[in-house]
Design a protein around this motif. Structure first.
Motif, short mmCIF file in Angstrom:
data_model
loop_
_atom_site.label_atom_id
_atom_site.label_comp_id
_atom_site.label_asym_id
_atom_site.label_seq_id
_atom_site.Cartn_x
_atom_site.Cartn_y
_atom_site.Cartn_z
N UNK A 121 0.87 -1.17 0.00
CA UNK A 121 0.00 0.00 0.00
C UNK A 121 0.91 1.23 0.00
N UNK A 122 0.38 2.34 -0.45
CA UNK A 122 1.19 3.56 -0.51
C UNK A 122 1.62 3.99 0.88
N UNK A 123 2.87 4.41 1.01
CA UNK A 123 3.39 4.90 2.28
C UNK A 123 2.88 6.31 2.54
N UNK A 124 2.82 6.67 3.83
CA UNK A 124 2.57 8.05 4.18
C UNK A 124 3.79 8.90 3.86
N UNK A 125 3.63 10.20 3.91
CA UNK A 125 4.72 11.09 3.54
C UNK A 125 5.53 11.50 4.76
N UNK A 126 6.77 11.92 4.50
CA UNK A 126 7.66 12.40 5.55
C UNK A 126 8.59 13.45 4.96
N UNK A 127 9.11 14.29 5.81
CA UNK A 127 10.05 15.31 5.37
C UNK A 127 11.42 14.70 5.11
N UNK A 128 12.03 15.10 3.99
CA UNK A 128 13.44 14.82 3.74
C UNK A 128 13.81 13.36 3.72
N UNK A 129 12.91 12.49 3.26
CA UNK A 129 13.20 11.06 3.37
C UNK A 129 12.77 10.30 2.12
N UNK A 130 13.40 10.57 1.03
CA UNK A 130 13.26 9.79 -0.20
C UNK A 130 11.93 10.05 -0.90
N UNK A 131 11.93 9.74 -2.18
CA UNK A 131 10.73 9.97 -2.99
C UNK A 131 9.69 8.88 -2.80
N UNK A 132 10.04 7.81 -2.11
CA UNK A 132 9.03 6.84 -1.72
C UNK A 132 8.05 7.45 -0.72
N UNK A 133 8.50 8.43 0.04
CA UNK A 133 7.64 9.08 1.03
C UNK A 133 7.27 10.50 0.61
N UNK A 134 7.24 10.74 -0.68
CA UNK A 134 6.70 11.99 -1.20
C UNK A 134 7.71 12.96 -1.78
N UNK A 135 8.99 12.76 -1.48
CA UNK A 135 10.01 13.65 -2.04
C UNK A 135 9.98 15.06 -1.49
N UNK A 136 9.42 15.25 -0.30
CA UNK A 136 9.35 16.59 0.29
C UNK A 136 10.72 17.05 0.76
N UNK A 137 11.00 18.32 0.57
CA UNK A 137 12.24 18.90 1.08
C UNK A 137 12.26 18.82 2.59
N UNK A 138 13.43 18.50 3.13
CA UNK A 138 13.56 18.35 4.57
C UNK A 138 13.88 19.65 5.28
N UNK A 139 14.10 19.53 6.61
CA UNK A 139 14.26 20.70 7.45
C UNK A 139 15.68 21.01 7.86
N UNK A 140 16.68 20.32 7.30
CA UNK A 140 18.07 20.72 7.55
C UNK A 140 18.40 21.83 6.55
N UNK A 141 17.82 22.97 6.83
CA UNK A 141 17.86 24.10 5.90
C UNK A 141 17.55 25.37 6.66
N UNK A 142 17.74 26.50 6.00
CA UNK A 142 17.41 27.77 6.65
C UNK A 142 15.90 28.00 6.69
N UNK A 143 15.20 27.50 5.66
CA UNK A 143 13.74 27.63 5.60
C UNK A 143 13.15 26.33 5.09
N UNK A 144 11.87 26.09 5.41
CA UNK A 144 11.21 24.87 4.97
C UNK A 144 9.72 25.14 4.79
N UNK A 145 9.16 24.51 3.76
CA UNK A 145 7.70 24.57 3.57
C UNK A 145 7.06 23.44 4.36
#
Length: 405
Positions: A121-145
């Motif tokens: 089944x499709x995985x839930x999404x997470x920040x900064x953790x591979x495109x299997x979990x949505x490909x969202x930009x993570x928070x080791x950054x100056x700014x984050x959405x």
């Protein structure tokens, strides 16, 4: 802005990347004030998690100040918030049941198909953790959405420091859920494999939930010392046969509950683990589940097994027959962070958790590549690293002095 990016196995670099923007009405933009390197990030660093692409921004433990909000966000500019690593819509079948890490809407259609093929089944999404979990930009950054900012972020009062609350993003709720999943009863003996940050919070949580004894298993002296400080008895697996020691400590019965806080990269030179390492090296396997095998064999008959440790694929030499014949109850899964943050924030304010003493280093965001190397290679000295955007490169010693003043 500056951000920590994954460039390949054992390749982390800090790059200049575009600033995040509001995409959906429920979004918010944060100026990150603290972000930590998680043990799960080392799975990315070691190349064990599929779906990473060069240039991906990593990091899923972060907090900061709200600087911009979409029309549907409930946050306000200037608020300090901690953000759960799980991205959850709050409205789907799973979120309504408080199974937030299984959210069915947060993983976009262009990435969910691969995870559905791999996991069933499709995985839930997470920040900064591979495109299997949505490909969202993570928070080791100056700014984050932050998507779905009306669901996850926890507003932090000014009298609590970043260090007090940062780990509400992941490892504190993960340790708490690990203990909750073990169905701990008063008088129980609980064995915890792994005294990394999640294991250390699991120890504290198990004792708060009524365990009479917690036995912690690791081999790093600093970690074992922290486990002892938090109230655990300790076993160094280099010095004892763990199964024999647990049998002796429990009168031959075995622990009532066993918790695997190690996951897919077990250490040690046992025959099964050496074979696992060889298979992983030649891409014939993804897991080194020695700790999980040991936990299954050590647990008492009719006991409970909790698995917060991260696993990413398929494993062999798995003692399924032993698990079945012993009648063990098993609970696992990514953490439903949003379910627990409210009560855990109250517990932090009441002094029930020590959230600070496991931090060994503060460092500038610009030193991230060096810190990943230290975290990977020197885990006795580097128990937890907090990165601080905006801090001048090389300022780590001054920050440590301030932190321990």
């Amino acid at each position: 802005m500056r951000a920590v990016t994954w460039q390949g196995r054992h390749k982390i670099s800090v790059e200049t990347v575009p600033d995040p923007e509001i995409v959906n009405p429920r979004d918010a933009i944060l100026r990150v004030t603290s972000t930590a390197i998680c043990g799960s990030d080392l799975h990315l660093y070691d190349g064990y998690i599929p779906g990473m692409r060069a240039g991906d921004i990593v990091g899923h433990e972060f907090m900061g100040e709200v600087v911009e909000t979409g029309a549907g966000s409930t946050l306000k500019k200037g608020q300090r918030v901690v953000v759960p690593f799980t991205i959850s819509c709050g409205q789907c079948f799973f979120c309504e049941r408080q199974q937030f890490s299984a959210c069915d809407n947060s993983n976009p259609s262009e990435t969910r198909d691969a995870s559905e093929l791999m996991m069933g089944h499709a995985m839930g999404a997470a920040f900064g953790y591979a495109h299997l979990t949505g490909g969202y930009a993570g928070g080791q950054a100056e700014y984050v959405r932050v998507p779905y900012s009306d669901v996850g972020p926890v507003v932090i009062p000014d009298d609590l420091s970043d260090d007090d609350v940062l780990f509400l993003s992941d490892i504190l709720p993960t340790g708490w859920q690990a203990a909750v999943n073990a169905d701990i009863e008063p008088g129980d003996t609980v064995a915890v494999w792994g005294c990394g940050p999640v294991g250390l919070f699991t120890i504290q949580a198990a004792l708060l939930l009524g365990a009479e004894r917690v036995i912690a298993i690791d081999h790093f002296p600093t970690r074992l010392a922290l486990a002892r400080k938090y109230g655990a008895e300790v076993l160094d697996y280099r010095e004892v046969d763990v199964r024999e020691a647990l049998d002796e400590m429990t009168g031959g019965i075995g622990p009532d509950a066993c918790i695997d806080c190690v996951g897919m990269e077990s250490h040690g030179f046992t025959v099964d683990n050496v074979l696992d390492q060889v298979k992983a090296k030649f891409y014939l396997g993804t897991e080194r589940p020695h700790a999980l095998r040991q936990a299954i064999l050590a647990c008492r008959k009719g006991g409970r097994l909790s698995i917060p440790g991260v696993y990413g694929g398929f494993t062999d030499k798995f003692p399924l027959g032993q698990l079945m014949e012993k009648g063990l109850t098993v609970k696992s899964g990514q953490t439903h962070v949003q379910r627990y943050t409210g009560e855990l924030l109250d517990m932090i304010r009441d002094g029930k958790f020590d959230t600070v003493s496991l931090i060994s280093h503060h460092a500038p965001l610009e030193d991230a590549a060096e810190m990943y190397r230290h975290w990977h290679d020197e885990q006795n000295s580097y128990t937890k690293i907090v990165l601080k955007p905006g801090l001048p490169k090389g300022a780590i010693e001054a920050v440590q002095e301030m932190a321990h003043a």
